[in-house]
Design an enzyme around this catalytic site. Structure first.
Site, PDB file in Angstrom:
ATOM      1  N   HIS A 149       0.858  -1.197   0.000  1.00  0.00           N
ATOM      2  CA  HIS A 149       0.000   0.000   0.000  1.00  0.00           C
ATOM      3  C   HIS A 149       0.895   1.250   0.000  1.00  0.00           C
ATOM      4  O   HIS A 149       1.872   1.308   0.752  1.00  0.00           O
ATOM      5  CB  HIS A 149      -0.901  -0.006   1.242  1.00  0.00           C
ATOM      6  CG  HIS A 149      -1.789   1.190   1.290  1.00  0.00           C
ATOM      7  ND1 HIS A 149      -2.925   1.305   0.506  1.00  0.00           N
ATOM      8  CD2 HIS A 149      -1.698   2.353   1.975  1.00  0.00           C
ATOM      9  CE1 HIS A 149      -3.487   2.478   0.725  1.00  0.00           C
ATOM     10  NE2 HIS A 149      -2.767   3.137   1.606  1.00  0.00           N
ATOM     11  N   ASP A 184      -6.765  -2.334   4.152  1.00  0.00           N
ATOM     12  CA  ASP A 184      -5.405  -1.928   4.527  1.00  0.00           C
ATOM     13  C   ASP A 184      -5.202  -1.900   6.043  1.00  0.00           C
ATOM     14  O   ASP A 184      -4.491  -1.028   6.566  1.00  0.00           O
ATOM     15  CB  ASP A 184      -5.073  -0.553   3.911  1.00  0.00           C
ATOM     16  CG  ASP A 184      -5.233  -0.559   2.392  1.00  0.00           C
ATOM     17  OD1 ASP A 184      -4.884  -1.572   1.765  1.00  0.00           O
ATOM     18  OD2 ASP A 184      -5.719   0.442   1.840  1.00  0.00           O
TER      19      ASP A 184
HETATM   20  C1  GRF Z   1       0.604   0.318  -5.808  1.00  0.00           C
HETATM   21  O1  GRF Z   1       1.048   1.610  -5.527  1.00  0.00           O
HETATM   22  C2  GRF Z   1       0.107  -0.386  -4.570  1.00  0.00           C
HETATM   23  O2  GRF Z   1       0.645   0.121  -3.411  1.00  0.00           O
HETATM   24  C3  GRF Z   1      -1.370  -0.113  -4.581  1.00  0.00           C
HETATM   25  O3  GRF Z   1      -1.733  -0.079  -5.923  1.00  0.00           O
HETATM   26  C4  GRF Z   1      -0.615   0.311  -6.706  1.00  0.00           C
HETATM   27  C5  GRF Z   1      -0.494  -0.695  -7.816  1.00  0.00           C
HETATM   28  O4  GRF Z   1       0.455  -0.309  -8.771  1.00  0.00           O
HETATM   29  N1  GRF Z   1      -2.069  -1.115  -3.798  1.00  0.00           N
HETATM   30  P1  GRF Z   1       0.980  -1.351  -9.835  1.00  0.00           P
HETATM   31  O5  GRF Z   1      -0.250  -1.930 -10.536  1.00  0.00           O
HETATM   32  O6  GRF Z   1       1.780  -2.387  -9.126  1.00  0.00           O
HETATM   33  O7  GRF Z   1       1.794  -0.530 -10.790  1.00  0.00           O
END
Ligand code: GRF
Length: 212
Positions: A109, A145
């Protein structure tokens, strides 16, 4: 330990895991399958390019969360999954699903939880005017979360930052932290009592082992 990576979008964190695996830095973790609740996302293409099973189970096609999760479990079953990484997966999982993988589901997250859970964490951080944000990798429970925190990295907010610039710098940290946590989990180095997660030291001096 065989992982499924669940995705919904771009998949840069998936890519970090795939790259770590290709570089021999993820063992004893193995990415056994990638599954998306949204068709046609870039993350699925990344999985295919890496030669991984790329599965789509559209949540919209099911009448309930449980029915969707049952379909997901059925699609994953042939891949003999032991553990799950949520990497930009935009669905909340029920306890019924999570109980299939006790202490074996992790999420990344883009904030220092418990600050700024949910959507648009970088935009929330900018709007609040905090000076530090970052990323959190945590065990997943049935909240949004809210699960026990495994590891966090701080990222300063710079003058002139907008949500896009901050998110980009946070993601660079996520891309290092998530593979390190996945490797530690697979190596049996992560334990949890209540909300308190303990990470046993690794046996190498690699960056990926600098979790403790
Ligand atoms: C990440 O920043 C993660 O923390 C959040 O969603 C985003 C996903 O990015 N849960 P990606 O698809 O891995 O580029």
């Amino acid at each position: 330990m065989r992982f499924a990576v669940l995705v919904s979008g771009t998949g840069t964190n998936l890519q970090a895991l795939l790259d770590a695996e290709a570089a021999g830095q993820l063992a004893p973790a193995e990415i056994a399958a990638v599954a998306s609740n949204r068709p046609g996302v870039l993350a699925l293409e990344r999985a295919r390019v890496a030669g991984k099973p790329a599965i789509t189970v559209e949540h919209r096609g099911y009448p309930s969360r449980e029915a969707f999760e049952d379909a997901l479990l059925e699609a994953l079953a042939p891949h003999r999954i032991d553990a799950i990484v949520l990497a930009g997966f935009m669905r909340v999982l029920t306890p019924r699903f999570l109980d299939r993988f006790p202490l074996r589901v992790v999420n990344t997250h883009p904030s220092i939880l418990p600050a700024f859970p949910g959507h648009d964490a970088a935009a929330q951080a900018i709007a609040h005017g905090v000076k530090l944000s970052g990323c959190t990798v945590h065990l997943v429970d049935s909240g949004v979360d809210t699960g026990p925190i495994i590891a966090q990295r701080a990222v300063p907010i710079l003058s002139g930052d907008d949500a896009v610039a901050l998110q980009r710098r946070i993601q660079a940290e996520e891309h290092r932290l998530l593979p390190a946590v996945v490797r530690a989990l697979a190596a049996g180095r992560i334990s949890c009592e209540g909300r308190s997660v303990v990470i046993a030291p690794g046996d190498s001096s690699d960056d990926a082992d600098q979790l403790v």
